[in-house]
Design a protein around this motif. Structure first.
Motif, PDB file in Angstrom:
ATOM      1  N   UNK A  19      19.212 -26.339  11.382  1.00 46.55           N
ATOM      2  CA  UNK A  19      19.013 -25.296  12.392  1.00 46.55           C
ATOM      3  C   UNK A  19      20.075 -24.198  12.246  1.00 46.55           C
ATOM      4  N   UNK A  20      19.687 -22.932  12.423  1.00 38.37           N
ATOM      5  CA  UNK A  20      20.657 -21.830  12.295  1.00 38.37           C
ATOM      6  C   UNK A  20      21.533 -21.690  13.536  1.00 38.37           C
ATOM      7  N   UNK A  21      22.354 -22.709  13.792  1.00 37.17           N
ATOM      8  CA  UNK A  21      23.203 -22.745  14.987  1.00 37.17           C
ATOM      9  C   UNK A  21      24.640 -22.390  14.629  1.00 37.17           C
ATOM     10  N   UNK A  22      24.829 -21.241  14.038  1.00 40.17           N
ATOM     11  CA  UNK A  22      26.147 -20.839  13.573  1.00 40.17           C
ATOM     12  C   UNK A  22      26.316 -19.338  13.746  1.00 40.17           C
ATOM     13  N   UNK A  23      27.562 -18.917  13.777  1.00 38.97           N
ATOM     14  CA  UNK A  23      27.864 -17.496  13.844  1.00 38.97           C
ATOM     15  C   UNK A  23      28.332 -16.977  12.484  1.00 38.97           C
ATOM     16  N   UNK A  24      27.902 -17.662  11.418  1.00 40.30           N
ATOM     17  CA  UNK A  24      28.154 -17.217  10.050  1.00 40.30           C
ATOM     18  C   UNK A  24      26.835 -16.721   9.484  1.00 40.30           C
ATOM     19  N   UNK A  43      34.335 -10.860  11.784  1.00 37.82           N
ATOM     20  CA  UNK A  43      34.920 -10.427  10.519  1.00 37.82           C
ATOM     21  C   UNK A  43      33.780 -10.214   9.526  1.00 37.82           C
ATOM     22  N   UNK A  44      33.714  -9.011   8.972  1.00 37.94           N
ATOM     23  CA  UNK A  44      32.693  -8.673   7.982  1.00 37.94           C
ATOM     24  C   UNK A  44      33.361  -8.501   6.632  1.00 37.94           C
ATOM     25  N   UNK A  45      32.731  -9.048   5.618  1.00 36.48           N
ATOM     26  CA  UNK A  45      33.226  -8.892   4.258  1.00 36.48           C
ATOM     27  C   UNK A  45      32.032  -8.666   3.351  1.00 36.48           C
TER      28      UNK A  45
END
Length: 130
Positions: A19-24, A43-45
């Protein structure tokens, strides 16, 4: 200044138990790979694709059960030399898509990576005696 819309070839999130349960978040455009981490403080890279040197995949038994895997990208980028796309869906397809874009960007920018084809032997040369 008008905000320009980015066209992504692929987007996904780090997943937990499928499940896409992440903030990445991960995204791929024609010339860059993006990583965004965080909720309150984000943070964006990004990684320019022509700098990619190697791409590998890893799929554990647990990941295979959920149709996921990890793609690791090694690059010459100073800020992010190793970028790991953890627990993404269809990792082999994503790896191939990234590879195709990397090769296209290297051709467009006329980037050539020279690899050493041989190594020097530690042979000692003997002098001929007269």
């Amino acid at each position: 200044m008008a905000k320009q819309k980015m066209n992504y070839l692929w987007k996904d999130r780090r997943r937990r138990m499928g499940m896409p349960l992440s903030f990445t978040r991960y995204a791929l455009s024609e010339d860059r790979l993006f990583l965004s981490v965080g909720f309150f403080s984000v943070k964006d890279d990004e990684l320019l694709l022509y700098r990619v040197r190697d791409i590998t995949t890893r799929r554990s038994l647990w990941q295979r059960l959920f149709g996921m895997g990890t793609v690791t990208i090694i690059s010459t980028d100073k800020s992010q030399p190793t970028l790991v796309l953890k627990n993404i869906k269809r990792p082999l397809e994503v790896k191939e898509l990234i590879h195709q874009q990397v090769e296209e960007m290297k051709l467009q920018r006329r980037v050539r990576v020279g690899e050493i084809m041989g190594s020097y032997d530690d042979e000692e040369f003997e002098d001929d005696e007269i």
